[in-house]
Design a protein around this motif. Structure first.
Motif, mmCIF file in Angstrom:
data_model
loop_
_atom_site.group_PDB
_atom_site.id
_atom_site.type_symbol
_atom_site.label_atom_id
_atom_site.label_comp_id
_atom_site.label_asym_id
_atom_site.label_seq_id
_atom_site.Cartn_x
_atom_site.Cartn_y
_atom_site.Cartn_z
ATOM 1 N N PHE A 1 3.656 -3.910 9.034
ATOM 2 C CA PHE A 1 4.750 -2.940 9.050
ATOM 3 C C PHE A 1 5.615 -3.191 10.279
ATOM 4 C CE2 PHE A 1 1.412 -0.662 6.678
ATOM 5 C CZ PHE A 1 2.127 -0.374 5.511
ATOM 6 N N ASP B 1 3.390 7.869 9.404
ATOM 7 C CA ASP B 1 1.969 7.733 9.094
ATOM 8 C C ASP B 1 1.461 6.309 9.304
ATOM 9 O OD1 ASP B 1 1.827 10.422 8.329
ATOM 10 O OD2 ASP B 1 2.530 9.942 6.300
ATOM 11 N N ARG B 2 2.352 5.331 9.167
ATOM 12 C CA ARG B 2 1.982 3.922 9.308
ATOM 13 C C ARG B 2 2.797 3.317 10.445
ATOM 14 N NH1 ARG B 2 -0.099 1.942 4.360
ATOM 15 N NH2 ARG B 2 -1.109 3.678 3.258
ATOM 16 N N ASN C 1 3.084 -2.583 13.313
ATOM 17 C CA ASN C 1 2.140 -3.490 13.966
ATOM 18 C C ASN C 1 2.759 -4.858 14.230
ATOM 19 O OD1 ASN C 1 2.178 -4.446 11.339
ATOM 20 N ND2 ASN C 1 0.098 -3.749 10.851
ATOM 21 N N SER D 1 0.823 -1.205 0.000
ATOM 22 C CA SER D 1 0.000 0.000 0.000
ATOM 23 C C SER D 1 0.864 1.265 0.000
ATOM 24 C CB SER D 1 -0.918 0.006 1.223
ATOM 25 O OG SER D 1 -0.156 -0.039 2.426
ATOM 26 N N LEU D 2 2.168 1.111 0.214
ATOM 27 C CA LEU D 2 3.105 2.238 0.177
ATOM 28 C C LEU D 2 3.567 2.487 -1.253
ATOM 29 C CD1 LEU D 2 5.335 1.420 3.281
ATOM 30 C CD2 LEU D 2 3.407 2.996 3.165
ATOM 31 N N GLU E 1 -5.191 -5.916 6.449
ATOM 32 C CA GLU E 1 -4.144 -4.985 6.875
ATOM 33 C C GLU E 1 -2.778 -5.442 6.394
ATOM 34 O OE1 GLU E 1 -4.105 -2.847 10.706
ATOM 35 O OE2 GLU E 1 -5.597 -4.333 11.341
ATOM 36 N N CYS F 1 7.832 0.685 8.767
ATOM 37 C CA CYS F 1 6.783 1.612 9.140
ATOM 38 C C CYS F 1 7.217 3.052 8.854
ATOM 39 C CB CYS F 1 6.456 1.456 10.626
ATOM 40 S SG CYS F 1 7.842 1.840 11.713
#
Length: 299
Positions: free
Chosen positions: A291, A236-237, A240, A130-131, A288, A233
């Motif tokens: 990261f 912004d992210r 996890n 998603s990056l 999800e 990560c």
């Protein structure tokens, strides 16, 4: 032409800069959420080694039993203490095979990712990140990953601090450095791939392999062995998942070592095999992306 070349170089730099030590040193203060702080080298554990071992044994045995028709041929060649653990299952398996042959049916074998879901309650897979310009990442494709769960493993050849890795490291963004300086080369291409396959062929017990090399292919037998594709990560992210080092105990079942996605560069029987697992820092839901923190600061 020049513009296209520059754009290509810029995209490569955006992916590689997080592994470039001078850039990291100059930019740590600008990215506080991308750091992981460890009070001491020995205190990086999110969960206990016993919990990590329990998860791996649970999954590996489920994978082993799922493919028991092929495994039973290997088991007959193993020492008696190993065979005795599966004697009842071997008898049942032979009866099942004979019954299926009489009925001209095939035994139902699940895919590794299905076994992962049935065993641990979730599955993970690689997909486009998603990056922007991050290439591939790792996503939860099914189920829920609970906080503290082993969600992935970092595969690759394990190098001690004194062992040669210079040529493998050139342009290689997949080298993981452990807290004690041990390196894991998770690149599935080029010379790294050749080295891993060579070591994998070296360490065998008859027909039984002591490590898993299928992570180098598209048909992965251990569905957790995709941790090298977890992206860093950002502010912004938030992360996890978190890396945690784990030394495989000497008593690890020999018949399950075929699912370990790591192998030592040198055939050193004195050292335990180093693995790195990724632990969920919170509940992670289906869809999800994972990261992690690429940078660990030891106080």
């Amino acid at each position: 032409m020049a513009g296209r070349l520059l754009r290509g170089l810029w995209q490569r730099w955006r992916r590689y800069k997080y592994r470039f030590v001078p850039w990291i040193a100059l930019n740590l203060s600008h990215n506080p959420r991308t750091l992981r702080y460890v009070p001491e080298e020995s205190k990086d554990k999110i969960i206990s080694d016993e919990d990590v071992l329990g998860t791996l044994l649970k999954l590996f045995q489920a994978l082993f039993l799922n493919d028991f028709n092929k495994q039973s041929d290997i088991l007959t060649m193993l020492p008696e203490p190993v065979k005795s653990k599966y004697r009842d299952l071997l008898a049942v398996q032979h009866q099942r095979v004979n019954l299926l042959e009489n009925k001209h049916q095939q035994q139902n074998v699940f895919k590794p990712e299905e076994i992962l879901y049935k065993t641990l309650g979730f599955s993970v897979a690689r997909a486009t990140s998603s990056l922007i310009s991050a290439g591939r990442g790792v996503f939860v494709t099914k189920g829920l990953v609970p906080k503290g769960a082993v969600v992935s493993m970092y595969p690759g050849t394990v190098y001690q601090k004194y062992e040669p890795i210079f040529f493998q490291s050139i342009g290689n963004p997949f080298i993981f450095r452990c807290l004690d300086g041990v390196l894991i080369d998770g690149n599935d291409k080029g010379i790294s791939k050749v080295v891993y396959r060579s070591c994998n062929g070296r360490d065998r017990l008859g027909p039984l392999k002591m490590s898993d090399s299928t992570w180098l292919t598209s048909e992965i037998h251990n569905p957790l062995a995709i941790g090298q594709y977890v992206n860093n990560c950002s502010n912004d992210r938030a992360a996890n998942v978190c890396y945690q080092e784990f030394d495989v105990p000497a008593v690890f079942p020999v018949e399950l070592k075929q699912y370990l996605p790591n192998i030592a560069y040198s055939n050193d029987k004195q050292s335990l095999l180093r693995c790195v697992v990724l632990i969920a820092l919170r509940d992670i839901e289906q869809g999800e992306e994972l990261f992690s923190n690429y940078y660990t600061i030891v106080s």
